[in-house]
Design a protein around this motif. Structure first.
Motif, PDB file in Angstrom:
ATOM      1  N   ASP A  13       0.888  -1.318   0.150  1.00 16.11           N
ATOM      2  CA  ASP A  13       0.050  -0.087  -0.166  1.00 16.11           C
ATOM      3  C   ASP A  13       0.839   1.065  -0.006  1.00 16.11           C
ATOM      4  O   ASP A  13       1.402   1.593   0.855  1.00 16.11           O
ATOM      5  CB  ASP A  13      -0.949  -0.104   1.199  1.00 16.11           C
ATOM      6  CG  ASP A  13      -2.050   1.104   1.261  1.00 16.11           C
ATOM      7  OD1 ASP A  13      -1.764   2.014   0.451  1.00 16.11           O
ATOM      8  OD2 ASP A  13      -3.046   1.033   1.901  1.00 16.11           O
ATOM      9  N   ARG A  16       0.367   3.850   2.531  1.00 18.64           N
ATOM     10  CA  ARG A  16       0.701   3.752   3.773  1.00 18.64           C
ATOM     11  C   ARG A  16       2.017   2.855   3.849  1.00 18.64           C
ATOM     12  O   ARG A  16       1.991   1.730   4.285  1.00 18.64           O
ATOM     13  CB  ARG A  16      -0.521   2.538   4.457  1.00 18.64           C
ATOM     14  CG  ARG A  16      -1.815   3.667   4.710  1.00 18.64           C
ATOM     15  CD  ARG A  16      -2.857   2.662   5.149  1.00 18.64           C
ATOM     16  NE  ARG A  16      -4.104   3.656   5.400  1.00 18.64           N
ATOM     17  CZ  ARG A  16      -5.327   3.276   5.453  1.00 18.64           C
ATOM     18  NH1 ARG A  16      -5.537   1.889   5.315  1.00 18.64           N
ATOM     19  NH2 ARG A  16      -6.139   4.084   5.945  1.00 18.64           N
ATOM     20  N   GLU A  69       0.806  -2.971  13.205  1.00 17.33           N
ATOM     21  CA  GLU A  69      -0.590  -3.533  13.321  1.00 17.33           C
ATOM     22  C   GLU A  69      -0.677  -4.075  14.636  1.00 17.33           C
ATOM     23  O   GLU A  69       0.277  -4.789  15.063  1.00 17.33           O
ATOM     24  CB  GLU A  69      -1.102  -4.452  12.160  1.00 17.33           C
ATOM     25  CG  GLU A  69      -2.351  -4.809  12.323  1.00 17.33           C
ATOM     26  CD  GLU A  69      -2.941  -6.012  11.144  1.00 17.33           C
ATOM     27  OE1 GLU A  69      -3.966  -6.127  10.799  1.00 17.33           O
ATOM     28  OE2 GLU A  69      -1.799  -6.457  10.567  1.00 17.33           O
ATOM     29  N   ARG A  86      -0.613  -0.091   9.372  1.00 14.49           N
ATOM     30  CA  ARG A  86       0.010   0.988   8.740  1.00 14.49           C
ATOM     31  C   ARG A  86      -0.942   2.340   8.890  1.00 14.49           C
ATOM     32  O   ARG A  86      -0.505   3.225   8.282  1.00 14.49           O
ATOM     33  CB  ARG A  86       0.821   0.982   7.643  1.00 14.49           C
ATOM     34  CG  ARG A  86       1.936  -0.288   7.716  1.00 14.49           C
ATOM     35  CD  ARG A  86       2.624  -0.501   6.476  1.00 14.49           C
ATOM     36  NE  ARG A  86       1.461  -0.958   5.397  1.00 14.49           N
ATOM     37  CZ  ARG A  86       0.813  -1.812   5.038  1.00 14.49           C
ATOM     38  NH1 ARG A  86       0.786  -3.149   6.039  1.00 14.49           N
ATOM     39  NH2 ARG A  86       0.092  -2.084   4.017  1.00 14.49           N
ATOM     40  N   SER A  87      -2.080   2.186   9.467  1.00 16.85           N
ATOM     41  CA  SER A  87      -2.982   3.442   9.388  1.00 16.85           C
ATOM     42  C   SER A  87      -2.772   4.494  10.563  1.00 16.85           C
ATOM     43  O   SER A  87      -3.410   5.430  10.587  1.00 16.85           O
ATOM     44  CB  SER A  87      -4.402   2.835   9.404  1.00 16.85           C
ATOM     45  OG  SER A  87      -4.678   2.348  10.432  1.00 16.85           O
ATOM     46  N   ASN A 167      -5.008   7.466  15.342  1.00 17.87           N
ATOM     47  CA  ASN A 167      -5.501   7.074  13.892  1.00 17.87           C
ATOM     48  C   ASN A 167      -4.905   8.251  13.014  1.00 17.87           C
ATOM     49  O   ASN A 167      -4.991   9.451  13.413  1.00 17.87           O
ATOM     50  CB  ASN A 167      -7.088   7.211  13.668  1.00 17.87           C
ATOM     51  CG  ASN A 167      -7.763   6.041  14.560  1.00 17.87           C
ATOM     52  OD1 ASN A 167      -7.132   4.916  14.846  1.00 17.87           O
ATOM     53  ND2 ASN A 167      -8.799   6.420  14.984  1.00 17.87           N
ATOM     54  N   SER A 169      -4.354   7.798   9.026  1.00 15.10           N
ATOM     55  CA  SER A 169      -4.744   7.873   7.485  1.00 15.10           C
ATOM     56  C   SER A 169      -6.028   7.169   7.359  1.00 15.10           C
ATOM     57  O   SER A 169      -6.348   6.893   6.384  1.00 15.10           O
ATOM     58  CB  SER A 169      -3.646   7.391   6.709  1.00 15.10           C
ATOM     59  OG  SER A 169      -3.549   5.674   6.833  1.00 15.10           O
ATOM     60  N   LEU A 170      -6.837   6.666   8.581  1.00 18.61           N
ATOM     61  CA  LEU A 170      -8.114   6.364   8.433  1.00 18.61           C
ATOM     62  C   LEU A 170      -8.880   6.884   7.708  1.00 18.61           C
ATOM     63  O   LEU A 170      -9.153   8.191   7.644  1.00 18.61           O
ATOM     64  CB  LEU A 170      -8.705   5.889   9.871  1.00 18.61           C
ATOM     65  CG  LEU A 170      -8.483   4.333  10.360  1.00 18.61           C
ATOM     66  CD1 LEU A 170      -6.782   4.400  10.624  1.00 18.61           C
ATOM     67  CD2 LEU A 170      -9.313   4.109  11.275  1.00 18.61           C
ATOM     68  N   ARG A 171      -9.738   6.399   6.683  1.00 16.13           N
ATOM     69  CA  ARG A 171     -10.669   7.030   5.940  1.00 16.13           C
ATOM     70  C   ARG A 171     -12.125   6.772   6.515  1.00 16.13           C
ATOM     71  O   ARG A 171     -12.208   5.835   7.490  1.00 16.13           O
ATOM     72  CB  ARG A 171     -10.987   6.368   4.441  1.00 16.13           C
ATOM     73  CG  ARG A 171      -9.348   6.442   3.657  1.00 16.13           C
ATOM     74  CD  ARG A 171      -9.487   6.042   2.160  1.00 16.13           C
ATOM     75  NE  ARG A 171      -9.726   4.571   2.560  1.00 16.13           N
ATOM     76  CZ  ARG A 171      -8.780   3.492   2.338  1.00 16.13           C
ATOM     77  NH1 ARG A 171      -7.522   3.973   2.268  1.00 16.13           N
ATOM     78  NH2 ARG A 171      -8.727   2.116   2.487  1.00 16.13           N
ATOM     79  N   GLU A 174     -13.485   3.126   7.100  1.00 14.65           N
ATOM     80  CA  GLU A 174     -12.563   2.249   7.977  1.00 14.65           C
ATOM     81  C   GLU A 174     -12.517   2.629   9.241  1.00 14.65           C
ATOM     82  O   GLU A 174     -11.954   1.881  10.304  1.00 14.65           O
ATOM     83  CB  GLU A 174     -10.961   2.319   7.560  1.00 14.65           C
ATOM     84  CG  GLU A 174     -10.735   2.228   6.083  1.00 14.65           C
ATOM     85  CD  GLU A 174      -9.192   2.381   5.720  1.00 14.65           C
ATOM     86  OE1 GLU A 174      -8.571   1.710   5.298  1.00 14.65           O
ATOM     87  OE2 GLU A 174      -8.765   3.673   5.996  1.00 14.65           O
ATOM     88  N   SER A 182      -9.741  10.826  12.588  1.00 13.47           N
ATOM     89  CA  SER A 182      -8.400  10.605  12.323  1.00 13.47           C
ATOM     90  C   SER A 182      -7.594  11.823  11.703  1.00 13.47           C
ATOM     91  O   SER A 182      -8.307  12.775  11.509  1.00 13.47           O
ATOM     92  CB  SER A 182      -8.078   9.567  11.032  1.00 13.47           C
ATOM     93  OG  SER A 182      -8.594  10.050   9.680  1.00 13.47           O
TER      94      SER A 182
END
Length: 288
Positions: A13, A16, A69, A86-87, A167, A169-171, A174, A182
């Motif tokens: 990714d 990330r 993670e 990796r978020s 948090n 890069s969480l969208r 997610e 985030s």
């Protein structure tokens, strides 16, 4: 070489990328500094659990464990904390306040971590981070405060393991719950986890040094004032749910010298509530 140093493999990714543990160690570990070891693992159950085991084996103060993670991440009262690999930033540090700070003042450590993290995010991510007593990090998303991180402090013998989850890069699709947030959703100027982690650990080292040098005195170290200035809980009407079904409702008016939240009730009492005694702290309407 840790898994996060290895190119290719599961790190596909591009939005990330993995943390660079070698660069982090070079930037943060120095003679006379707080941080003495830093490891990044691809996945683990809980960095707090792993570091507590290291503490029991005699690990020195300043060890840092970061996970790309966490499969069994925990918040306060063993509430679960999950996020995609990796978020975010999921790490724990090992501290030994020892004889320099009385154990009665160790309750300030999660509040100290909140101040340190908020200070770092203001500088490195350009976001205003508010603190919800006792251990939540709040970011403003779409005009409302959302929990975007948390802190967990646990005794491990004569040591304290301090865990932080944030948090990054969480969208929206997610998020574990719709009320979460985030850095990405708060429009942070940077989502690069390497400089963000460096900033948080440097800020934590600075605040811990002040607090320890002041023998844990929250007033003399400036910690109590800084926490009150950034605490979104103060000035609001709250309901503290305590064990046994008891509740305290009133205005949160202060954080006292022991790190307890002081609630002024409608009956005129000022009741201090300790983090270890509280089950939930919720907003309440002024009429309750």
């Amino acid at each position: 070489m840790s898994a996060s140093d290895t190119p290719g493999g599961r790190w596909t990714d591009l939005d990330r990328p993995p943390l660079n543990s070698a660069a982090l160690r070079k930037a943060l570990i120095r003679p006379g500094g707080l941080w003495t070891a830093l490891d990044v693992v691809s996945a683990t159950g809980s960095t707090n659990t792993d570091l507590a085991a290291e503490a029991a084996r005699g690990a020195v103060e300043g060890a840092v464990l970061v996970a790309e993670e966490q499969t069994a991440g925990r918040g306060r009262l063993d509430r679960s904390w999950t996020a995609p690999a990796r978020s975010g930033l999921f790490f724990s540090v090992l501290l030994r306040p020892g004889d320099r700070v009385p154990a009665t003042r160790w309750a300030w450590l999660p509040l100290l971590a909140g101040v340190a993290t908020a200070t770092a995010l203001s500088r490195a991510a350009g976001v205003d981070t508010a603190l919800k007593w006792p251990n939540d990090l709040l970011l403003t998303v779409a005009g409302e405060e959302r929990k975007s991180g948390g802190i967990l402090a646990e005794r491990a013998g004569e040591a304290v393991v301090l865990g932080v989850g944030l948090n990054v890069s969480l969208r929206a699709d997610e998020l574990p719950v719709p009320t979460a947030g985030s850095l990405a959703l708060a429009n942070a100027v940077s989502l690069d986890r390497d400089p963000l982690l460096r900033a948080v650990l440097r800020s934590l080292e600075e605040w811990y040094g002040r607090w320890r040098d002041a023998a844990g005195d929250p007033a003399a170290s400036g910690l109590q004032e800084a926490y009150a200035a950034g605490c979104a809980t103060l000035g609001r009407t709250v309901r503290a749910e305590l064990p046994g079904g008891r509740e305290v409702v009133g205005e949160a008016v202060a954080v006292d010298g022991d790190g307890r939240l002081v609630i002024a009730t409608a009956a005129g009492a000022r009741e201090p509530v300790a983090a270890g005694d509280i089950v939930h702290l919720r907003a309440a309407s002024a009429g309750e």
